[in-house]
Scaffold this active site. Structure first.
Site, short mmCIF file in Angstrom:
data_model
loop_
_atom_site.label_atom_id
_atom_site.label_comp_id
_atom_site.label_asym_id
_atom_site.label_seq_id
_atom_site.Cartn_x
_atom_site.Cartn_y
_atom_site.Cartn_z
N CYS A 168 -44.15 -143.60 24.67
CA CYS A 168 -42.81 -143.37 24.23
C CYS A 168 -42.54 -144.23 22.93
O CYS A 168 -42.78 -145.23 23.02
CB CYS A 168 -41.79 -143.59 25.20
SG CYS A 168 -40.00 -143.32 24.53
N LYS B 19 -30.14 -109.06 10.62
CA LYS B 19 -30.18 -110.04 9.69
C LYS B 19 -31.54 -109.99 8.66
O LYS B 19 -32.45 -109.87 9.12
CB LYS B 19 -30.62 -111.52 10.37
CG LYS B 19 -29.44 -111.79 11.48
CD LYS B 19 -28.30 -112.03 10.92
CE LYS B 19 -27.60 -113.71 10.84
NZ LYS B 19 -27.88 -114.60 11.84
N CYS C 165 -41.02 -138.39 27.92
CA CYS C 165 -40.75 -139.92 28.57
C CYS C 165 -40.03 -139.79 29.80
O CYS C 165 -38.92 -139.22 29.82
CB CYS C 165 -40.09 -140.83 27.38
SG CYS C 165 -39.52 -142.20 28.07
N CYS D 167 -35.02 -145.43 29.66
CA CYS D 167 -35.17 -145.32 28.03
C CYS D 167 -34.18 -145.15 26.99
O CYS D 167 -33.22 -144.29 27.26
CB CYS D 167 -36.19 -144.15 27.85
SG CYS D 167 -36.47 -143.65 26.20
N TYR E 173 -12.26 -106.12 10.69
CA TYR E 173 -13.36 -105.07 11.49
C TYR E 173 -12.65 -104.67 12.76
O TYR E 173 -13.86 -103.91 13.41
CB TYR E 173 -14.56 -105.63 11.14
CG TYR E 173 -15.04 -107.00 11.99
CD1 TYR E 173 -14.82 -107.27 12.89
CD2 TYR E 173 -15.31 -107.94 10.80
CE1 TYR E 173 -14.97 -108.63 13.56
CE2 TYR E 173 -15.41 -109.30 11.35
CZ TYR E 173 -15.36 -109.62 12.50
OH TYR E 173 -15.50 -110.96 13.22
N LYS F 259 -22.58 -107.03 7.04
CA LYS F 259 -22.06 -108.26 7.78
C LYS F 259 -21.62 -109.27 6.64
O LYS F 259 -22.59 -109.77 6.15
CB LYS F 259 -23.47 -108.66 8.71
CG LYS F 259 -23.16 -109.94 9.32
CD LYS F 259 -24.09 -109.99 10.41
CE LYS F 259 -23.92 -111.28 11.28
NZ LYS F 259 -23.46 -112.42 10.84
N CYS G 226 -39.49 -146.51 24.12
CA CYS G 226 -39.46 -147.57 25.12
C CYS G 226 -40.86 -147.80 25.58
O CYS G 226 -41.10 -148.69 26.55
CB CYS G 226 -38.89 -146.97 26.44
SG CYS G 226 -39.41 -145.75 27.30
N ASP H 193 3.64 -112.90 -11.57
CA ASP H 193 4.05 -114.32 -11.47
C ASP H 193 5.36 -114.91 -11.72
O ASP H 193 6.01 -115.60 -11.33
CB ASP H 193 3.05 -115.36 -12.46
CG ASP H 193 1.70 -115.32 -11.85
OD1 ASP H 193 1.24 -114.97 -10.70
OD2 ASP H 193 0.77 -115.54 -12.64
N GLU I 26 -21.94 -101.32 9.31
CA GLU I 26 -21.13 -102.20 8.77
C GLU I 26 -21.79 -103.08 7.78
O GLU I 26 -22.81 -103.65 8.50
CB GLU I 26 -19.82 -102.73 9.36
CG GLU I 26 -18.92 -101.64 9.67
CD GLU I 26 -18.03 -102.40 10.82
OE1 GLU I 26 -17.92 -103.52 10.76
OE2 GLU I 26 -17.44 -101.73 11.48
N ASP J 74 -0.63 -109.50 -14.14
CA ASP J 74 -0.54 -110.83 -13.46
C ASP J 74 0.53 -111.73 -13.69
O ASP J 74 1.19 -112.26 -13.09
CB ASP J 74 -1.82 -111.62 -13.65
CG ASP J 74 -3.11 -111.27 -13.00
OD1 ASP J 74 -2.84 -109.91 -12.38
OD2 ASP J 74 -4.06 -111.86 -12.98
N ASP K 122 -20.76 -112.60 5.06
CA ASP K 122 -20.84 -113.92 5.32
C ASP K 122 -19.92 -114.81 4.99
O ASP K 122 -19.60 -115.34 3.71
CB ASP K 122 -22.26 -114.04 4.45
CG ASP K 122 -23.03 -115.46 5.12
OD1 ASP K 122 -22.49 -115.86 6.04
OD2 ASP K 122 -23.76 -115.87 4.31
S1 IVH Z 1 -18.25 -107.41 14.77
C1 IVH Z 1 -17.93 -108.49 19.29
N1 IVH Z 1 -18.46 -106.82 12.17
O1 IVH Z 1 -20.80 -111.79 12.20
C2 IVH Z 1 -18.28 -108.26 18.01
N2 IVH Z 1 -18.77 -109.04 12.74
O2 IVH Z 1 -22.21 -112.75 15.31
C3 IVH Z 1 -17.57 -109.17 16.87
N3 IVH Z 1 -19.45 -110.62 10.95
O3 IVH Z 1 -18.58 -113.55 14.43
C4 IVH Z 1 -18.02 -109.07 15.34
N4 IVH Z 1 -19.08 -108.94 9.36
O4 IVH Z 1 -18.01 -113.46 12.17
C5 IVH Z 1 -18.58 -107.79 12.98
N5 IVH Z 1 -18.75 -106.08 10.09
C6 IVH Z 1 -18.45 -107.00 10.84
C7 IVH Z 1 -19.03 -108.30 10.52
C8 IVH Z 1 -19.28 -109.46 11.75
C9 IVH Z 1 -19.41 -110.22 9.59
C10 IVH Z 1 -19.52 -111.82 11.64
C11 IVH Z 1 -18.44 -112.24 12.65
C12 IVH Z 1 -19.16 -112.55 13.78
C13 IVH Z 1 -20.70 -112.36 13.40
C14 IVH Z 1 -21.40 -111.85 14.55
#
Ligand code: IVH
Length: 668
Positions: A404, A310, A422, A427, A222, A115, A407, A38, A113, A34, A117
């Site tokens: 209500c 999810k 209502c 109102c 992605y 997801k 109102c 730098d 994949e 690093d 966050d």
């Molecule tokens: S694909 C049309 N792949 O999840 C498909 N989304 O509602 C577009 N996200 O808005 C999304 N990891 O922000 C995809 N490996 C992944 C993801 C991913 C996170 C998020 C993305 C998207 C939301 C899905």
């Protein structure tokens, strides 16, 4: 230093630092310390300061964050950024799989994949250089956050080929950086971020790019947005291509041949989730083949070829102290649980909607009960169930009122509805909520006019209907609580700007019953002006594909109302635009063109027109341009060096033209 040698050294340093960056942040294989990095960066910044003309768009010095911005510009996405449908359990996944198989048969693969966050961003490269980075926004229009995104070290400022391409991914804050950031915030007595996603979003929405630069954000790409313009045939090929170009992708992805393998992957990551250095909130499952993706298509909101599983939300126990009532825009009276404050999924929760009386009965909720709380979709608090064995006998049954709460007119239960309403059109609660709806993002989108300001304006009788918003004076606004000169100016500017909105935003904002954002767009597109829409008959309305009986009745009734007619006159007087400004709708059978109603695929290099231009022209002539060749394709335009798409067209015996023939037809 001489200019010539400075130029040479700057170039050398830029290339070297870009390479080190890539090794460290994308490949995770640093080749220098690093400190060395730098030092070289300092040398570069110094030279660039001395010779500003040597500062290039892809210089690593851009990553430290430059001047503070006044605001973010809006960006129209070239292809919309969709979101995904959700699956919450195995059954939902199998359901999704069944639908996929029904559409494309048994021969296909999935890619699973993680997801991530964080927040979705789009990056546009011009001739290999990062030109613009934007947030998702409402999917159609996002915000230009290029300066902030440039501070993310794993985003290449220059890709390995001089391409013009748009890519999408998820920017996020790793767990480690999040913990450290919140610790500092707490020490300073500031409110900590609820979760890494909020922290990432908060960092990228700062007008000072130096803040983003200090936040250690990261990204996984992605998708290639304009994949239709490439020879790529599957999502996994797209990901490999992203890597070749120098992007960071997530390595934990896996191709799965069937839903059993998908479920196994989901189970594996449910267990392994805590070991990751970043937060994930689920698994994304995508059909791999782009042809099959196209066959499956998309709904208005999300593709049918992908779904997001999810993870179940965190659940906690607290006491329900009271039930409060509120009256919404449409007069519906909604009960809300008042809870003993409790931490769940990163924030303190004190209220949860109970929706309606039936739900209270169904879950047998009483005042004083111990209840289980979670955040649906990790955002909206909800009562999952009551812990009956913790009852003491002191709990009290809750009864909905007959009148209500705002109102005092009598509440009614409309046939077939669970809600109590209502129905007094005067109102105050309904009027106030209608005003809040009018300024909201999908409606007139007036920045700086939130619930609090509207409620205040309404209480002070400065606004009674939506037209009054356009008559507000600076002096009046300055009188309000917590409104300084600057915020008043910004607010007035935002109000002024909203006058130029295209008609659909106003239509949605007016809150006509049953007319959602999508229907508003259809109506605006079909009728063009509000005057024409106001004169439309039920028959004319229901003749439109997406408009049913209920909506047509509501629209006719709305415009028959005298007060509405007066409101329209007032809106016209204050200068609110009442016309549709989006792309015009032309019935396909009215277009006299070879392309009308045809599905066309462009492949290979176009010498004269360029891909985008060719696409626009074909679309303007009523054709639909898609990305991959299938049985549904009517025509393939093959430019120079056309590859697999041309071969496929020949196999399927689809008509193929060269660019000259295309030009001839377009100019006919
Ligand atoms: S694909 C049309 N792949 O999840 C498909 N989304 O509602 C577009 N996200 O808005 C999304 N990891 O922000 C995809 N490996 C992944 C993801 C991913 C996170 C998020 C993305 C998207 C939301 C899905």
């Amino acid at each position: 230093m001489e200019w010539n040698s400075a130029e040479k050294r700057v170039k050398e340093l830029q290339d070297l630092l870009n390479k080190y960056n890539y090794e460290y942040h994308v490949l995770d294989k640093p080749s220098v310390t690093d400190a060395e990095y730098d030092q070289l960066l300092r040398e570069l910044i110094k030279l660039e300061e001395e010779y500003p003309s040597l500062k290039s768009a892809d210089s690593p010095s851009q990553r430290v964050g430059g001047a503070v911005l006044d605001s973010f510009e809006k960006v129209q996405h070239r292809t919309s950024m969709l979101s995904l449908g959700n699956a919450f359990n195995e059954e939902d996944l199998r359901d999704f799989d069944r639908k996929v198989r029904q559409a494309v048969g048994e021969e296909f693969s999935y890619v699973c994949e993680l997801k991530i966050d964080g927040l979705a961003v789009s990056l546009r490269y011009e001739n290999g250089l990062l030109a613009q980075g934007a947030t998702r926004g409402d999917g159609t229009i996002g915000e230009d956050i290029t300066k902030n995104l440039k501070t993310i070290r794993s985003i290449p400022l220059k890709i390995s080929e001089p391409l013009s391409i748009e890519v999408r991914g998820e920017a996020f804050m790793p767990k480690g950086s999040f913990g450290a950031l919140n610790k500092v915030k707490e020490e300073k007595g500031e409110e900590p971020f609820a979760n890494p996603r909020n922290a990432a979003a908060g960092s990228l929405r700062q007008l000072d790019p130096k803040i983003a630069a200090s936040r250690n954000l990261d990204i996984f790409l992605y998708a290639i947005a304009d994949v239709g313009d490439t020879e790529i045939e599957s999502h996994s090929e797209g990901l490999d291509r992203l890597e070749e170009l120098g992007f960071k992708t997530n390595k934990e992805r896996k191709r799965c041949e069937n839903i059993e393998e998908v479920i196994q992957y989901v189970e594996e990551w449910t267990t392994r989730r805590p070991d990751l250095s970043y937060d994930i909130d689920g698994i994304v499952i995508k059909v791999d083949s782009l042809d099959q993706q196209e066959e499956l298509g998309t709904t208005a909101k999300s593709p049918r070829w992908a779904i997001a599983y999810k993870f179940p939300a965190e659940e906690v126990v607290t006491v329900l102290r009271d039930i409060e009532l509120s009256v919404g825009r449409t007069g519906v009276v909604t009960p809300t649980a008042i809870l003993d404050p409790v931490r769940v999924a990163g924030t303190t929760v004190q209220r949860a909607s109970l929706h309606n009386e039936d739900l209270i009965r169904e879950k047998d909720i009483k005042i004083g009960d111990h209840v289980v709380i979670k955040k649906a979709g990790d955002i909206i608090p909800e009562v999952v169930n009551v812990l009956e064995d913790r009852r003491t006998g002191e709990e009290q049954e809750f009864l909905m009122p007959s009148h209500c709460p705002e109102c005092e007119s009598e509440l009614v239960r409309l046939e077939g509805e669970v809600a109590l309403r209502c129905i007094n059109p005067k109102c105050p609660a309904q009027i106030r909520e209608g005003l809040i709806h009018f300024v909201s993002r999908n409606a007139m989108n007036i920045d700086g006019l939130g619930e609090k300001v509207i409620s205040q304006l309404f209480r002070e009788k400065l606004i009674v209907d939506v037209a009054d918003l356009y008559k507000l004076k600076k002096e009046q606004l300055l009188e309000l609580e917590r409104m300084g000169e600057k915020s008043v100016d910004n607010l007035l500017e935002a109000i002024e700007k909203s006058k130029q909105n295209s008609l659909e935003k106003l239509l949605f904002g007016l809150g006509i019953r049953h007319v959602g954002a999508k229907a508003a767009k259809t109506l605006a597109q079909q009728f063009n002006t509000i005057d024409k829409l106001a004169k439309a008959t039920k028959e004319e309305l229901t003749a439109i594909n997406e408009i049913g009986d209920k909506m047509a009745d509501a629209v006719v009734a709305y415009f028959e109302n005298e007060e509405v007619q007066e409101l329209l006159i007032e809106l016209k007087q204050v200068g609110v635009n009442l016309e549709y400004k989006g792309p015009k709708l032309v019935a396909v059978d009215e277009i006299d063109s070879y392309f009308a109603g045809k599905t066309v695929v462009l492949t290979g290099k176009m010498e004269q027109l360029g891909r985008n231009e060719a696409k626009e022209k074909i679309e303007a002539s009523g054709g639909k341009v898609t990305g991959s060749v299938s049985k549904k394709t009517d025509l393939v335009i093959a430019g120079e060096d056309a590859g697999s798409k041309l071969t496929k067209a020949q196999q399927l015996e689809i008509e193929v033209w060269d660019e000259a023939k295309l030009l001839e037809e377009l100019n006919r």
